[in-house]
Structure formats: C-alpha cells, structure tokens
Design an enzyme around this catalytic site. Structure first.
Site, PDB file in Angstrom:
ATOM      1  N   ARG A   1       0.872  -1.173   0.000  1.00  0.00           N
ATOM      2  CA  ARG A   1       0.000   0.000   0.000  1.00  0.00           C
ATOM      3  C   ARG A   1       0.908   1.221   0.000  1.00  0.00           C
ATOM      4  O   ARG A   1       1.978   1.223   0.635  1.00  0.00           O
ATOM      5  CB  ARG A   1      -0.910   0.035   1.232  1.00  0.00           C
ATOM      6  CG  ARG A   1      -2.081  -0.923   1.195  1.00  0.00           C
ATOM      7  CD  ARG A   1      -3.125  -0.557   0.137  1.00  0.00           C
ATOM      8  NE  ARG A   1      -4.290  -1.429   0.144  1.00  0.00           N
ATOM      9  CZ  ARG A   1      -4.438  -2.494  -0.650  1.00  0.00           C
ATOM     10  NH1 ARG A   1      -3.502  -2.817  -1.521  1.00  0.00           N
ATOM     11  NH2 ARG A   1      -5.537  -3.222  -0.581  1.00  0.00           N
TER      12      ARG A   1
ATOM     13  N   GLU B   1      -4.153   7.617  -4.686  1.00  0.00           N
ATOM     14  CA  GLU B   1      -4.357   6.905  -5.949  1.00  0.00           C
ATOM     15  C   GLU B   1      -5.620   7.453  -6.587  1.00  0.00           C
ATOM     16  O   GLU B   1      -6.657   7.473  -5.929  1.00  0.00           O
ATOM     17  CB  GLU B   1      -4.493   5.403  -5.710  1.00  0.00           C
ATOM     18  CG  GLU B   1      -3.187   4.793  -5.213  1.00  0.00           C
ATOM     19  CD  GLU B   1      -3.230   3.285  -5.034  1.00  0.00           C
ATOM     20  OE1 GLU B   1      -4.295   2.690  -5.287  1.00  0.00           O
ATOM     21  OE2 GLU B   1      -2.204   2.717  -4.659  1.00  0.00           O
TER      22      GLU B   1
ATOM     23  N   HIS C   1      -1.526   0.571  -9.658  1.00  0.00           N
ATOM     24  CA  HIS C   1      -2.125  -0.447  -8.777  1.00  0.00           C
ATOM     25  C   HIS C   1      -2.731  -1.604  -9.590  1.00  0.00           C
ATOM     26  O   HIS C   1      -3.941  -1.853  -9.529  1.00  0.00           O
ATOM     27  CB  HIS C   1      -3.193   0.186  -7.873  1.00  0.00           C
ATOM     28  CG  HIS C   1      -3.452  -0.608  -6.624  1.00  0.00           C
ATOM     29  ND1 HIS C   1      -3.813  -0.025  -5.430  1.00  0.00           N
ATOM     30  CD2 HIS C   1      -3.423  -1.946  -6.373  1.00  0.00           C
ATOM     31  CE1 HIS C   1      -3.995  -0.955  -4.506  1.00  0.00           C
ATOM     32  NE2 HIS C   1      -3.765  -2.145  -5.073  1.00  0.00           N
TER      33      HIS C   1
HETATM   34  P1  NDP Z   1      -0.420 -11.613   4.299  1.00  0.00           P
HETATM   35  O1  NDP Z   1      -1.293 -11.350   5.459  1.00  0.00           O
HETATM   36  O2  NDP Z   1      -0.168 -13.019   3.884  1.00  0.00           O
HETATM   37  O3  NDP Z   1       0.990 -10.912   4.511  1.00  0.00           O
HETATM   38  C1  NDP Z   1       1.095  -9.682   5.138  1.00  0.00           C
HETATM   39  C2  NDP Z   1       2.446  -9.608   5.757  1.00  0.00           C
HETATM   40  O4  NDP Z   1       2.601  -8.321   6.350  1.00  0.00           O
HETATM   41  C3  NDP Z   1       2.676 -10.642   6.840  1.00  0.00           C
HETATM   42  O5  NDP Z   1       3.777 -11.432   6.514  1.00  0.00           O
HETATM   43  C4  NDP Z   1       2.970  -9.803   8.063  1.00  0.00           C
HETATM   44  O6  NDP Z   1       4.010 -10.351   8.828  1.00  0.00           O
HETATM   45  C5  NDP Z   1       3.466  -8.512   7.428  1.00  0.00           C
HETATM   46  N1  NDP Z   1       3.505  -7.470   8.419  1.00  0.00           N
HETATM   47  C6  NDP Z   1       2.555  -7.073   9.276  1.00  0.00           C
HETATM   48  N2  NDP Z   1       3.050  -6.153  10.116  1.00  0.00           N
HETATM   49  C7  NDP Z   1       4.353  -5.993   9.774  1.00  0.00           C
HETATM   50  C8  NDP Z   1       5.388  -5.173  10.257  1.00  0.00           C
HETATM   51  N3  NDP Z   1       5.190  -4.342  11.292  1.00  0.00           N
HETATM   52  N4  NDP Z   1       6.596  -5.240   9.651  1.00  0.00           N
HETATM   53  C9  NDP Z   1       6.794  -6.042   8.602  1.00  0.00           C
HETATM   54  N5  NDP Z   1       5.838  -6.861   8.117  1.00  0.00           N
HETATM   55  C10 NDP Z   1       4.635  -6.815   8.693  1.00  0.00           C
HETATM   56  O7  NDP Z   1      -1.046 -10.768   3.090  1.00  0.00           O
HETATM   57  P2  NDP Z   1      -0.795 -10.918   1.522  1.00  0.00           P
HETATM   58  O8  NDP Z   1       0.612 -11.310   1.292  1.00  0.00           O
HETATM   59  O9  NDP Z   1      -1.863 -11.721   0.920  1.00  0.00           O
HETATM   60  O10 NDP Z   1      -1.019  -9.389   1.072  1.00  0.00           O
HETATM   61  C11 NDP Z   1      -0.187  -8.377   1.597  1.00  0.00           C
HETATM   62  C12 NDP Z   1      -0.664  -7.015   1.182  1.00  0.00           C
HETATM   63  O11 NDP Z   1      -0.405  -6.798  -0.198  1.00  0.00           O
HETATM   64  C13 NDP Z   1      -2.168  -6.761   1.302  1.00  0.00           C
HETATM   65  O12 NDP Z   1      -2.513  -6.405   2.620  1.00  0.00           O
HETATM   66  C14 NDP Z   1      -2.394  -5.629   0.327  1.00  0.00           C
HETATM   67  O13 NDP Z   1      -2.259  -4.399   0.982  1.00  0.00           O
HETATM   68  C15 NDP Z   1      -1.271  -5.786  -0.677  1.00  0.00           C
HETATM   69  N6  NDP Z   1      -1.733  -6.194  -1.997  1.00  0.00           N
HETATM   70  C16 NDP Z   1      -1.484  -5.370  -3.075  1.00  0.00           C
HETATM   71  C17 NDP Z   1      -1.850  -5.753  -4.337  1.00  0.00           C
HETATM   72  C18 NDP Z   1      -1.572  -4.869  -5.493  1.00  0.00           C
HETATM   73  O14 NDP Z   1      -2.356  -4.869  -6.422  1.00  0.00           O
HETATM   74  N7  NDP Z   1      -0.478  -4.144  -5.505  1.00  0.00           N
HETATM   75  C19 NDP Z   1      -2.542  -7.011  -4.599  1.00  0.00           C
HETATM   76  C20 NDP Z   1      -2.753  -7.800  -3.410  1.00  0.00           C
HETATM   77  C21 NDP Z   1      -2.350  -7.389  -2.156  1.00  0.00           C
HETATM   78  P3  NDP Z   1       3.702 -10.875  10.303  1.00  0.00           P
HETATM   79  O15 NDP Z   1       2.786 -12.036  10.146  1.00  0.00           O
HETATM   80  O16 NDP Z   1       5.045 -11.204  10.815  1.00  0.00           O
HETATM   81  O17 NDP Z   1       3.062  -9.735  11.024  1.00  0.00           O
HETATM   82  C1  DGY Z   2      -5.763  -6.112  -2.793  1.00  0.00           C
HETATM   83  O1  DGY Z   2      -6.429  -7.135  -3.054  1.00  0.00           O
HETATM   84  O2  DGY Z   2      -5.578  -5.718  -1.641  1.00  0.00           O
HETATM   85  C2  DGY Z   2      -5.138  -5.383  -3.941  1.00  0.00           C
HETATM   86  O3  DGY Z   2      -4.596  -4.186  -3.622  1.00  0.00           O
HETATM   87  C3  DGY Z   2      -5.918  -5.380  -5.190  1.00  0.00           C
HETATM   88  O4  DGY Z   2      -6.062  -6.670  -5.656  1.00  0.00           O
END
Ligand code: NDP
Ligand code: DGY
Length: 322
Positions: free
Chosen positions: A239, A268, A287
C-alpha cells in the site's frame, strides 16, 4: 435480503450474486468510483455490502447502513480501507480475497522490480525519442539480481511468492522482517529474520509486501532510506502509505538509493504533476498487481460467494478473523 455493490465488477461475480436467489442487488454500475453521497444513500438498510479497496468503509458509512448490515465483502485481500474495530463492535462479518491473487501480484512485483533495476521504461522511451544513438558501453546500465541480497518486508503469502520467483535469478541471500520470525515460511528461501534497520543496510533490493497497519504506515522513511545502499532498489506492491513519498523523492533525487518501483501510491491516482513522476529512476504503475483477467474474475466470484455465505449465515470461503 438486499445487498449493495459499489462498482461494476467482472460478470462472473455479478452472475454468481444474481443467480443465487439469496438477495436483491443494487449496484453502482460504473467503472468510476461511487461518489460518497451515493455510497451513503446506497448502503441504507442493506444487509450486505460488496465493496472495493477504494471505498472507505468507516463509521459514517456503517451508521448510514444501519443495523441491517451484517456482511461486508471486499474485493481485495487488503483491508486497510475498513474500520475494523467499529465493524467488529457491530458484529458485522467481513469477507476478503486472499490466496487467489497471490500469483498475479507476485508476478507483477517481479516485473516491476526488473523494470526498475534494468531501467526498462527509460530505455524504451529512448528508442522512441532518439536518445538511442549507438550501442554504448556505459549507457543504460542498471543492477541485476545475480549474487544479490533481497530484503522482503512482510514474508506473507505475496512476500513468499515473490521470493520463490526471484530465487532462480541467482539471489544469494534473502532477508525478511515482520512482527515475528516465521521459520516455517523462511526455510524454503533460507531467509534470515532481521530488524528493519539491518534489512535496509544489507539489501540490494527491498520488496515491500506487508499489509498496511498503524505499525507499517510510513515505515520506509528518511531514516530507512539513509541506511540503504546507494546502489539499492525499492519496490512497493503493498500500500502506498507504507512509504513516505516525500522522503522517497529526496532519496531518489539525491542518489541515496538507485531506483524505485511503485505499484501503489498515496493518493491513488497519483496527480500527474507529482514530483515522483518527474524522475527517470522511479517506475510507477497504477495499482495493477492483481490485474489479470483470470484473477479479477476469481476475486469477483470469491467476493460474491463470501457475501452470499454470510447472508445465509454460513461460513464464508474466506472470512477475515476479527
Ligand atoms: P499476508 O497477510 O499473507 O501478509 C502480510 C504480511 O505483512 C505478513 O507477513 C505480516 O508479517 C506482514 N507485516 C505485518 N506487520 C508488519 C510489520 N510491522 N513489519 C513487517 N511486516 C509486517 O497478506 P498478503 O501477502 O496476501 O497481502 C499483503 C498485502 O499486499 C495486502 O494487505 C495488500 O495491501 C497488498 N496487496 C497489493 C496488491 C496490489 O495490487 N499491488 C494485490 C494484493 C495485495 P507478520 O505475520 O510477521 O506480522
Ligand atoms: C488487494 O487485493 O488488496 C489489492 O490491492 C488489489 O487486488
């Protein structure tokens, strides 16, 4: 029962909703975001809400919806646009779309990393504008992944999928940071859990794939960039607000870091006169992490099925634990 859908969504999702015979649907049938006043009017009295990451579902919207609202289904895995405390307090259940978008988003993250570190947009532009005069030994050089150290901020679903795709490029070492070590996820990459400062100092590529929370907001800031190597590259597909954009601009202009690739920004869309857009060493995408036809279709069906299951009082295919 009645549900409100805040945007035009892939037809597969809409078909799933309308053919289920569970609820009547009212929809903002446009590719453009719903005006706030229409959102407030549209949710009134509804039992279910299917929304997007660009809809701020806050106390005002929940108040406008009233006590009928029992289910919010978001067409995203990110939930930072939802007032989760308030939602929980009201006993509203939340559906979201994890897993099915992981591959598409990881693929885009790798594409963006390569575009930024090998200067692809800048090079393609030079072909068009006459900047390409001859083959020059010192021209358009960038940084490659071979023998590099990659730091992943947030080794979750997408972070792991990015690491899995980058490993065959010859990455020497993976580092990661998060709220706690995750040996079960890290073992595949022999990744070391390190403090954020060490990740900044040692990584050649930093890939941000964490969720946006109060803890991660502004995490990549002046101090973080000042610790990064001058030859390093930052990629953000999580984000926009995880990165302090003013500090990033200064880091890129001053040569504190080599390049950046952003799929997400604040706001955005990013205004077309934003300073970051004037930089050759910053690649910005609108995005599009999950934007494959198949993924968006699957997201719409999952969001529809989450909403329908919730309305029927059943367990959702993907329910957020509040
Ligand atoms: P997950 O919940 O699998 O992963 C999120 C990660 O964030 C976890 O590993 C968590 O680690 C980490 N996290 C939380 N707090 C912290 C911190 N303080 N420091 C470092 N890491 C931290 O989610 P996804 O991988 O499925 O998705 C991640 C994000 O990607 C979504 O929330 C969304 O915002 C974004 N996204 C963007 C897209 C795009 O189009 N660009 C598409 C899809 C998703 P821990 O468990 O150790 O807290
Ligand atoms: C999400 O799912 O959070 C992305 O930003 C868009 O797919």
């Amino acid at each position: 029962m009645q549900a409100f859908v805040t945007r035009r969504i892939p037809r597969e999702g809409l078909a799933a909703l309308s053919q289920a015979g569970v609820c009547s649907i009212q929809q903002w049938d446009s590719d453009e975001p719903i005006p706030r006043s229409e959102l407030l009017a549209g949710v009134a009295g509804k039992h279910g809400l299917l929304c997007l990451l660009s809809d701020q579902i806050d106390k005002e919207v929940l108040d406008a919806a009233g006590s009928n609202l029992k289910i919010i289904s978001t067409l995203s895995v990110g939930v930072d646009h939802l007032a989760l405390e308030e939602i929980k307090k009201r006993g509203i259940r939340v559906g979201y779309t994890p897993d099915i978008l992981t591959d598409a988003t990881a693929e885009l993250s790798v594409a963006l990393l390569l575009a930024a570190c090998r200067r692809l947009p800048e090079s393609a532009e030079a072909v068009k504008n006459g900047g390409w005069t001859t083959w020059k030994p010192l021209w358009m050089c960038g940084y490659g992944l071979s023998d590099s150290t990659v730091g992943i901020i947030g080794l979750g679903r997408i972070g792991q999928a990015v690491a899995r795709r980058l490993k065959p490029f010859g990455v020497k070492k993976f580092l990661y940071t998060g709220s706690r070590p995750k040996p079960e996820s890290a073992v595949e990459f022999q990744a070391d859990f390190v403090p954020l400062t060490k990740l900044a100092e040692e990584s050649d590529f930093v890939v941000v794939t964490c969720s946006l929370t109060p803890d991660t907001k502004g995490m990549c800031n002046k101090d973080f960039f000042s610790r990064m190597k001058k030859t390093s590259v930052l990629i953000n597909t999580s984000r926009g607000a995880v990165v302090n954009q003013e500090d990033l601009y200064q880091a890129l202009v001053s040569g504190q870091i080599a390049a950046a690739g952003l799929d997400v920004t604040t706001p955005e869309p990013l205004p077309t006169d934003h300073p970051l857009l004037s930089l050759k060493n910053c690649v910005i995408l609108p995005h599009i992490g999950s934007a494959t036809y198949a993924t968006r279709s699957a997201m719409s069906v999952l969001a529809a099925n989450n909403l329908l299951a919730g309305l029927k009082g059943e367990s959702m295919p993907s329910e957020l634990q509040l």
